[in-house]
Scaffold this motif. Structure first.
Motif, PDB file in Angstrom:
ATOM      1  N   LEU A   1       0.828  -1.210   0.000  1.00 32.20           N
ATOM      2  CA  LEU A   1       0.000   0.000   0.000  1.00 32.20           C
ATOM      3  C   LEU A   1       0.860   1.257   0.000  1.00 32.20           C
ATOM      4  N   LYS A   2       1.946   1.276   0.799  1.00 31.65           N
ATOM      5  CA  LYS A   2       2.839   2.425   0.841  1.00 31.65           C
ATOM      6  C   LYS A   2       3.513   2.648  -0.504  1.00 31.65           C
ATOM      7  N   GLU A   3       3.949   1.563  -1.128  1.00 31.49           N
ATOM      8  CA  GLU A   3       4.590   1.667  -2.440  1.00 31.49           C
ATOM      9  C   GLU A   3       3.617   2.207  -3.478  1.00 31.49           C
ATOM     10  N   SER A   4       2.399   1.738  -3.453  1.00 31.28           N
ATOM     11  CA  SER A   4       1.422   2.192  -4.452  1.00 31.28           C
ATOM     12  C   SER A   4       1.073   3.667  -4.219  1.00 31.28           C
ATOM     13  N   LYS A   5       1.046   4.132  -2.968  1.00 27.92           N
ATOM     14  CA  LYS A   5       0.798   5.550  -2.682  1.00 27.92           C
ATOM     15  C   LYS A   5       1.961   6.395  -3.168  1.00 27.92           C
ATOM     16  N   GLY A   6       3.184   5.870  -2.983  1.00 24.69           N
ATOM     17  CA  GLY A   6       4.379   6.604  -3.426  1.00 24.69           C
ATOM     18  C   GLY A   6       4.413   6.749  -4.931  1.00 24.69           C
ATOM     19  N   GLU A   7       3.951   5.779  -5.648  1.00 23.79           N
ATOM     20  CA  GLU A   7       3.942   5.819  -7.113  1.00 23.79           C
ATOM     21  C   GLU A   7       2.884   6.789  -7.619  1.00 23.79           C
ATOM     22  N   GLU A   8       1.809   6.963  -6.871  1.00 23.33           N
ATOM     23  CA  GLU A   8       0.731   7.856  -7.297  1.00 23.33           C
ATOM     24  C   GLU A   8       1.147   9.306  -7.182  1.00 23.33           C
TER      25      GLU A   8
END
Length: 89
Positions: free
Chosen positions: A81-88
């Motif tokens: 979830l943290k990685e996907s937020k960082g990519e957004e």
């Protein structure tokens, strides 16, 4: 003589009814025996499970392994979830 005929029929009917009741009773007793045997086996299995320390230990190890796995999945899910937020961003 006319009176003996209805009495004989009554007697025959009574005998037939008794025979039918006996058959029904035998069937019911057989079913009760089957149920009793099943209940005895269930009781035996329950006692065996509860008194077998190896089984209890195995269940504890399995539960511990499940909880560790669940914890790791939760951590990885949070990381994802943290990685996907960082990519957004």
């Amino acid at each position: 003589m006319a009176e003996s005929k209805p009495q004989e029929e009554n007697c025959e009917n009574s005998i037939k009814k008794m025979e039918k009741w006996n058959r029904d009773l035998e069937k019911l007793l057989e079913e009760m025996e089957k149920i009793t045997v099943r209940a005895a086996w269930m009781t035996y299995n329950i006692v065996t499970i509860h008194t077998n320390p190896d089984l209890a230990n195995s269940m504890r190890r399995l539960q511990d392994a499940f909880l560790r796995c669940k914890e790791q999945l939760g951590k990885r899910w949070q990381e994802t979830l943290k990685e996907s937020k960082g990519e957004e961003e």
